[in-house]
Design an enzyme around this catalytic site. Structure first.
Site, short mmCIF file in Angstrom:
data_model
loop_
_atom_site.label_atom_id
_atom_site.label_comp_id
_atom_site.label_asym_id
_atom_site.label_seq_id
_atom_site.Cartn_x
_atom_site.Cartn_y
_atom_site.Cartn_z
N PHE A 214 -36.08 57.06 -82.10
CA PHE A 214 -37.23 55.88 -82.58
C PHE A 214 -38.47 55.43 -81.62
CE2 PHE A 214 -34.03 53.86 -79.67
CZ PHE A 214 -34.82 53.16 -78.88
N LYS B 51 -36.59 65.15 -89.64
CA LYS B 51 -35.58 64.30 -90.00
C LYS B 51 -36.14 63.13 -88.85
CE LYS B 51 -32.52 62.19 -89.03
NZ LYS B 51 -32.31 60.78 -88.41
N GLU C 65 -33.81 56.83 -88.59
CA GLU C 65 -33.91 55.95 -89.64
C GLU C 65 -34.19 54.72 -89.24
OE1 GLU C 65 -29.62 56.36 -87.80
OE2 GLU C 65 -31.50 57.55 -88.28
N SER D 126 -30.85 60.68 -76.75
CA SER D 126 -29.79 60.49 -75.90
C SER D 126 -29.14 61.74 -75.58
CB SER D 126 -28.84 59.26 -76.17
OG SER D 126 -28.11 59.72 -77.32
N CYS E 115 -37.95 58.02 -72.25
CA CYS E 115 -37.10 58.98 -71.48
C CYS E 115 -37.84 59.23 -70.25
CB CYS E 115 -36.59 60.28 -72.16
SG CYS E 115 -38.11 61.34 -72.62
N GLU F 188 -28.37 54.52 -68.56
CA GLU F 188 -29.78 54.60 -68.61
C GLU F 188 -29.83 53.31 -69.70
OE1 GLU F 188 -32.97 57.25 -71.06
OE2 GLU F 188 -30.87 57.33 -71.76
#
Length: 494
Positions: A150, A174, A177, A227, A282, A384
């Site tokens: 995201f 993909k 969402e 992640s 990240c 994190e």
């Protein structure tokens, strides 16, 4: 306001299937702006079959012609730059400046793909043995898949499919969402660029769609960013089913601040590294390791800088310094981690927990936060956070700082701020991280260099971007040839 359309793109057709969906929020306001279809095995099968059917013709398309599609695509992305920025800001919450920066980075990957004719060069050696010549040829794999997060709705997909498709593969994307609308717009522009039907496809969904892609027998390679727990799952499941996998995970990036560091430049870079994109990246600088007197020199100015950061909605003309986090649930997780850190003995010296945004009271906001006195045994040191939070740990010397950084299970990025060349060299040689900055707070690489996370920040062998991405999306064939017969001149006379 009506919901934005969120179609699938399969075999060159935009489809709106009658399947359940999940809400897409505008994080700045908390409003639902779209419904993302929760696709599964049926939708994935259709997309993969379309990509497989398109592969032979696209594989045989000369690389020069493939490159021309991406030259056109670059022009279209640039022409629609503002619309892309608005879409990214609306569904993710990035400021306009952050959205623009991320799309520029995506454009660099399109530009890199435009050089595919030379990037696919093989090697040759004449007369490797008597009368024998040897050549290597880089050939595409087939159907490749991108599963994206995201936090960068446009940039991360552009890390993947331009290179994969330019190499001669076909692709199924993909997207997350939570942020599907940017991917849809990018797909529409790719269609306008003249890409043949079926070469690029988009499916939406959650776990069911991901699992269908990971196990599909016609998928050859999978690229992932997200992640660490999911990256490990993607790698384990994908490789178990015979796919190539590059899976980029999370991080806990350390920034060492030496006593001789330039205070103004260091504070500016620390604030950008920790609070840029609301800390949702990240490569965020999540922990400052202040060596010796550095803490007393830098922290007062850093607290001033954090407190001065204006937080607000990013979907309007007046822009804040920092936008919201992605969802209310994620905001609550960040706040919970801060509360735990305080209970465990850390001291919050710049507190963004009580931020109020009168213009958008239902948005998902956390202000810039600095936490001093963080210790190894604290939750904040282990988790994190993925939010606008900077931990501060105090170190006696550079050796202690490097040792602290190297204890992390992650290995994405690390940085040092110093004017001492010897200290910088020592750090760059000894720190365990794939990307290292010297007076650069976010040492994320550009398109021509690989994004080289280490340890629990990456699962796989070949990284995203750069020459490694060309290797990942191709397979080598070695041809050894010898020709028998009479005199060459006699052959031509006949």
């Amino acid at each position: 306001m009506p919901l934005s359309p969120c179609p699938l793109y399969i075999a060159g057709e935009w489809l709106t299937p009658k399947i359940p969906g999940t809400p897409v929020f505008n994080p700045s306001t908390g409003d639902v702006i779209a419904e993302c279809p929760a696709g599964g095995t049926t939708e994935v099968n259709a997309a993969v079959e379309a990509a497989q059917a398109a592969f032979p013709a696209w594989r045989d398309t000369p690389p020069v012609e493939r490159a021309r599609v991406f030259f056109k695509y670059r022009q279209l992305v640039e022409a629609n730059f503002d619309q892309l920025c608005q879409t990214v800001s609306r569904e993710h919450g990035k400021t306009n400046a952050e959205a623009r920066g991320s799309i520029f980075r995506g454009l660099e990957n399109i530009e890199y793909a435009c050089g595919i004719p030379t990037l696919l060069f093989g090697d040759s050696l004449r007369n490797i043995a008597r009368g024998v010549d040897c050549d290597t040829i880089n050939l595409p794999l087939g159907v490749c898949v991108g599963i994206t997060p995201f936090n960068f709705p446009a940039m991360v997909p552009l890390w993947m499919y331009p290179t994969a498709i330019a190499c001669g593969n076909t692709f199924v994307l993909k997207p997350s969402e939570k942020v599907p609308l940017s991917a849809v717009l990018l797909g529409q522009l790719l269609e306008q660029a003249g890409l043949p039907k079926g070469v690029f496809n988009i499916v939406h969904g959650g776990r069911a769609a991901v699992d269908a892609l990971l196990t599909h027998p016609k998928v050859r390679a999978i690229s992932f960013v997200g992640s660490t727990p999911i990256a490990k799952y993607i790698y384990d499941t994908g490789t178990k089913h015979g796919k190539r996998v590059q899976a980029n995970g999370g991080a806990k990036n350390y920034i060492v601040v030496m006593p001789d560091a330039d205070v103004g430049k260091t504070v500016e870079n620390l604030a950008t590294a920790a609070f840029g994109c609301a800390g949702e990246r990240c490569m965020a600088g999540s922990t400052a390791l202040a060596v010796g007197a550095a803490a007393d020199r830098v922290l007062p100015e850093l607290v001033k800088a954090a407190n001065a950061i204006k937080v607000g909605p990013t979907d309007r003309a007046a822009q804040p310094d920092m936008g919201p986090v992605i969802t209310g649930q994620h905001r609550d997780r960040v706040l919970s981690l801060l509360a735990t850190g305080e209970k465990e003995g850390a001291k919050i010296i710049a507190d963004g927990r009580g931020v109020k945004v009168a213009a958008a009271p239902k948005g998902f906001y956390v202000g810039a936060t600095v936490v001093d006195g963080v210790q190894n045994n604290m939750t904040l040191a282990k988790e994190e956070v993925f939010g606008p939070v900077l931990n501060v740990m105090r170190m006696d010397d550079l050796d202690a700082a490097i040792e602290q950084a190297n204890q992390s299970a992650f290995g994405n990025g690390a940085a040092i701020f110093t004017n001492n060349g010897r200290a910088a060299r020592e750090f760059t040689m000894r720190v365990k991280a794939g990307m290292v900055g010297v007076n650069v707070g976010v040492p994320a690489t550009m398109a021509m260099f690989p994004f080289t996370g280490w340890d629990d920040s990456f699962y796989g062998d070949l990284h995203i971007q750069g020459k490694e991405s060309i290797q990942f999306y191709t397979q080598q064939k070695v041809v050894s040839s010898r020709w028998f017969g009479g005199d060459v001149g006699d052959v031509w006379k006949k």
